[in-house]
Design a protein around this motif. Structure first.
Motif, PDB file in Angstrom:
ATOM      1  N   ILE A  55       0.840  -1.206   0.000  1.00 35.33           N
ATOM      2  CA  ILE A  55       0.000   0.000   0.000  1.00 35.33           C
ATOM      3  C   ILE A  55       0.873   1.253   0.000  1.00 35.33           C
ATOM      4  O   ILE A  55       0.619   2.217  -0.729  1.00 35.33           O
ATOM      5  CB  ILE A  55      -0.950  -0.006   1.212  1.00 35.33           C
ATOM      6  N   SER A  56       1.930   1.250   0.810  1.00 36.90           N
ATOM      7  CA  SER A  56       2.857   2.393   0.844  1.00 36.90           C
ATOM      8  C   SER A  56       3.502   2.612  -0.512  1.00 36.90           C
ATOM      9  O   SER A  56       3.674   3.759  -0.960  1.00 36.90           O
ATOM     10  CB  SER A  56       3.942   2.164   1.897  1.00 36.90           C
ATOM     11  N   LEU A  57       3.868   1.529  -1.178  1.00 34.41           N
ATOM     12  CA  LEU A  57       4.510   1.653  -2.488  1.00 34.41           C
ATOM     13  C   LEU A  57       3.545   2.210  -3.531  1.00 34.41           C
ATOM     14  O   LEU A  57       3.944   2.998  -4.395  1.00 34.41           O
ATOM     15  CB  LEU A  57       5.045   0.288  -2.933  1.00 34.41           C
ATOM     16  N   ILE A  58       2.279   1.812  -3.454  1.00 32.66           N
ATOM     17  CA  ILE A  58       1.290   2.341  -4.391  1.00 32.66           C
ATOM     18  C   ILE A  58       1.187   3.857  -4.243  1.00 32.66           C
ATOM     19  O   ILE A  58       1.275   4.609  -5.213  1.00 32.66           O
ATOM     20  CB  ILE A  58      -0.082   1.676  -4.163  1.00 32.66           C
ATOM     21  N   GLY A  59       1.015   4.311  -2.985  1.00 25.52           N
ATOM     22  CA  GLY A  59       0.969   5.751  -2.743  1.00 25.52           C
ATOM     23  C   GLY A  59       2.280   6.427  -3.082  1.00 25.52           C
ATOM     24  O   GLY A  59       2.313   7.533  -3.620  1.00 25.52           O
ATOM     25  N   VAL A  84      -0.691  10.922  -0.333  1.00 25.61           N
ATOM     26  CA  VAL A  84       0.111  10.882   0.892  1.00 25.61           C
ATOM     27  C   VAL A  84      -0.597  10.033   1.944  1.00 25.61           C
ATOM     28  O   VAL A  84       0.038   9.254   2.668  1.00 25.61           O
ATOM     29  CB  VAL A  84       0.362  12.313   1.423  1.00 25.61           C
ATOM     30  N   ILE A  85      -1.918  10.161   2.015  1.00 29.09           N
ATOM     31  CA  ILE A  85      -2.692   9.370   2.979  1.00 29.09           C
ATOM     32  C   ILE A  85      -2.571   7.882   2.659  1.00 29.09           C
ATOM     33  O   ILE A  85      -2.457   7.044   3.561  1.00 29.09           O
ATOM     34  CB  ILE A  85      -4.166   9.820   2.981  1.00 29.09           C
ATOM     35  N   ILE A  86      -2.589   7.522   1.357  1.00 23.62           N
ATOM     36  CA  ILE A  86      -2.427   6.120   0.981  1.00 23.62           C
ATOM     37  C   ILE A  86      -1.071   5.592   1.470  1.00 23.62           C
ATOM     38  O   ILE A  86      -0.996   4.533   2.101  1.00 23.62           O
ATOM     39  CB  ILE A  86      -2.532   5.957  -0.553  1.00 23.62           C
ATOM     40  N   ALA A  87      -0.014   6.347   1.181  1.00 24.77           N
ATOM     41  CA  ALA A  87       1.326   5.916   1.598  1.00 24.77           C
ATOM     42  C   ALA A  87       1.416   5.811   3.118  1.00 24.77           C
ATOM     43  O   ALA A  87       1.960   4.835   3.656  1.00 24.77           O
ATOM     44  CB  ALA A  87       2.375   6.888   1.066  1.00 24.77           C
ATOM     45  N   ASN A  88       0.872   6.805   3.816  1.00 26.78           N
ATOM     46  CA  ASN A  88       0.959   6.802   5.279  1.00 26.78           C
ATOM     47  C   ASN A  88       0.117   5.690   5.889  1.00 26.78           C
ATOM     48  O   ASN A  88       0.471   5.135   6.935  1.00 26.78           O
ATOM     49  CB  ASN A  88       0.498   8.159   5.817  1.00 26.78           C
ATOM     50  N   THR A  89      -1.012   5.364   5.264  1.00 23.81           N
ATOM     51  CA  THR A  89      -1.825   4.245   5.741  1.00 23.81           C
ATOM     52  C   THR A  89      -1.027   2.953   5.665  1.00 23.81           C
ATOM     53  O   THR A  89      -1.058   2.126   6.587  1.00 23.81           O
ATOM     54  CB  THR A  89      -3.104   4.123   4.906  1.00 23.81           C
ATOM     55  N   GLY A  90      -0.293   2.779   4.563  1.00 27.07           N
ATOM     56  CA  GLY A  90       0.546   1.593   4.443  1.00 27.07           C
ATOM     57  C   GLY A  90       1.622   1.535   5.510  1.00 27.07           C
ATOM     58  O   GLY A  90       1.863   0.473   6.105  1.00 27.07           O
ATOM     59  N   ASN A 133       1.836  16.557  13.619  1.00 29.57           N
ATOM     60  CA  ASN A 133       0.900  16.730  12.518  1.00 29.57           C
ATOM     61  C   ASN A 133       0.139  15.439  12.304  1.00 29.57           C
ATOM     62  O   ASN A 133       0.720  14.363  12.328  1.00 29.57           O
ATOM     63  CB  ASN A 133       1.650  17.116  11.233  1.00 29.57           C
ATOM     64  N   PHE A 134      -1.177  15.542  12.079  1.00 29.49           N
ATOM     65  CA  PHE A 134      -2.033  14.354  12.020  1.00 29.49           C
ATOM     66  C   PHE A 134      -1.637  13.431  10.871  1.00 29.49           C
ATOM     67  O   PHE A 134      -1.331  12.259  11.079  1.00 29.49           O
ATOM     68  CB  PHE A 134      -3.493  14.793  11.867  1.00 29.49           C
ATOM     69  N   ILE A 135      -1.611  13.967   9.653  1.00 22.46           N
ATOM     70  CA  ILE A 135      -1.349  13.125   8.487  1.00 22.46           C
ATOM     71  C   ILE A 135       0.108  12.696   8.439  1.00 22.46           C
ATOM     72  O   ILE A 135       0.427  11.516   8.344  1.00 22.46           O
ATOM     73  CB  ILE A 135      -1.737  13.866   7.194  1.00 22.46           C
ATOM     74  N   VAL A 136       1.016  13.672   8.495  1.00 20.60           N
ATOM     75  CA  VAL A 136       2.445  13.352   8.442  1.00 20.60           C
ATOM     76  C   VAL A 136       2.846  12.527   9.658  1.00 20.60           C
ATOM     77  O   VAL A 136       3.659  11.611   9.564  1.00 20.60           O
ATOM     78  CB  VAL A 136       3.288  14.643   8.367  1.00 20.60           C
ATOM     79  N   GLY A 137       2.228  12.817  10.796  1.00 22.37           N
ATOM     80  CA  GLY A 137       2.549  12.104  12.025  1.00 22.37           C
ATOM     81  C   GLY A 137       2.259  10.627  11.933  1.00 22.37           C
ATOM     82  O   GLY A 137       3.047   9.794  12.386  1.00 22.37           O
ATOM     83  N   PHE A 138       1.113  10.257  11.328  1.00 27.24           N
ATOM     84  CA  PHE A 138       0.790   8.849  11.202  1.00 27.24           C
ATOM     85  C   PHE A 138       1.784   8.134  10.299  1.00 27.24           C
ATOM     86  O   PHE A 138       2.201   7.014  10.585  1.00 27.24           O
ATOM     87  CB  PHE A 138      -0.636   8.663  10.654  1.00 27.24           C
ATOM     88  N   GLY A 139       2.153   8.775   9.188  1.00 27.63           N
ATOM     89  CA  GLY A 139       3.151   8.170   8.315  1.00 27.63           C
ATOM     90  C   GLY A 139       4.488   8.044   9.013  1.00 27.63           C
ATOM     91  O   GLY A 139       5.164   7.018   8.924  1.00 27.63           O
ATOM     92  N   ALA A 140       4.881   9.092   9.738  1.00 24.74           N
ATOM     93  CA  ALA A 140       6.142   9.066  10.477  1.00 24.74           C
ATOM     94  C   ALA A 140       6.104   8.010  11.574  1.00 24.74           C
ATOM     95  O   ALA A 140       7.109   7.346  11.840  1.00 24.74           O
ATOM     96  CB  ALA A 140       6.429  10.447  11.071  1.00 24.74           C
TER      97      ALA A 140
END
Length: 225
Positions: A55-59, A84-90, A133-140
């Motif tokens: 999933i991360s690779l797709i995003g 970015v949300i797709i990648a961070n979800t992965g 940060n909510f979005i970047v934080g989840f990916g991080a």
């Protein structure tokens, strides 16, 4: 005005091509992990981790593609938030799963060091305190758990160069998170140059750490084999 527009488009095109280094590096890391994490983790953990990585690779491949198309004038500029949300979800799926799946109780074969788990949890707690940060934080968060897992394995195997490379990757991820939340204009190509240089260094060091951790063998190990 038209010259400025064309210049901006050319900058996005160059950024898009440069940004492909990140998913290519993460693909290399995932391929290495496919062979080595699979030998280490129980199937239930491994398949969830691998699904999150895909999933991360797709995003990850969508993001530079969009920037390249913007540079070519095919798309209008918009922040690729959904990609970015797709990648961070992965990352959020694969990171915790990799961390939990490589703990001693969940491995197919278990190394001896009992203190590594506690040390890694302490490192993780310190790192998470800096994510705001909510979005970047989840990916991080997901990426940091991948780093902590690799650091844990590097400590167990006494692969200290691998641990150093992971530390650089961790610093790169934290820098990206801080800089993205610093109030910088994310619609400016110049801002993305800084972000992408940090991201490329981060992913290159991640691949290097995987090589040093799983593939590289020193002379002593070679003589034992």
């Amino acid at each position: 005005m038209n010259e400025c527009f064309v210049l901006a488009m050319n900058e996005w095109f160059a950024l898009g091509l440069f940004d492909y280094i990140n998913p290519i590096c993460y693909t290399a890391f995932t391929i290495i992990g496919f062979f080595y994490f699979r030998k280490m983790m129980k199937p239930g953990f491994y398949y969830v981790y691998f699904a999150g990585a895909i999933i991360s690779l797709i995003g990850g491949f969508f993001i530079p593609t969009i920037k390249t198309l913007i540079g070519l004038g095919i798309l209008e500029w918009n922040l690729p938030v959904s990609k970015v949300i797709i990648a961070n979800t992965g990352f959020l799926i694969s990171g915790p799963t990799l961390f939990i799946g490589t703990l001693k109780a969940n491995r197919l074969s278990s190394p001896e060091d009992k203190n590594v788990k506690l040390n890694s949890l302490a490192i993780l707690a310190v790192d998470l305190a800096f994510l705001n940060n909510f979005i970047v934080g989840f990916g991080a968060l997901g990426m940091i758990m991948i780093y902590v897992t690799c650091a844990k394995l590097a400590i167990e195997r006494k692969r200290y160069y691998a641990a150093a490379a992971i530390a650089v990757s961790l610093c790169g991820t934290l820098f990206e998170a801080f800089y993205s939340n610093s109030g910088a204009d994310l619609n400016s190509p110049a801002v993305h140059v800084v972000i992408e240089v940090g991201a490329v260094i981060t992913h290159l060091m991640l691949v290097l750490s995987a090589y040093l951790l799983f593939i590289y063998k020193n002379k002593d190990e070679g003589s034992k084999a």
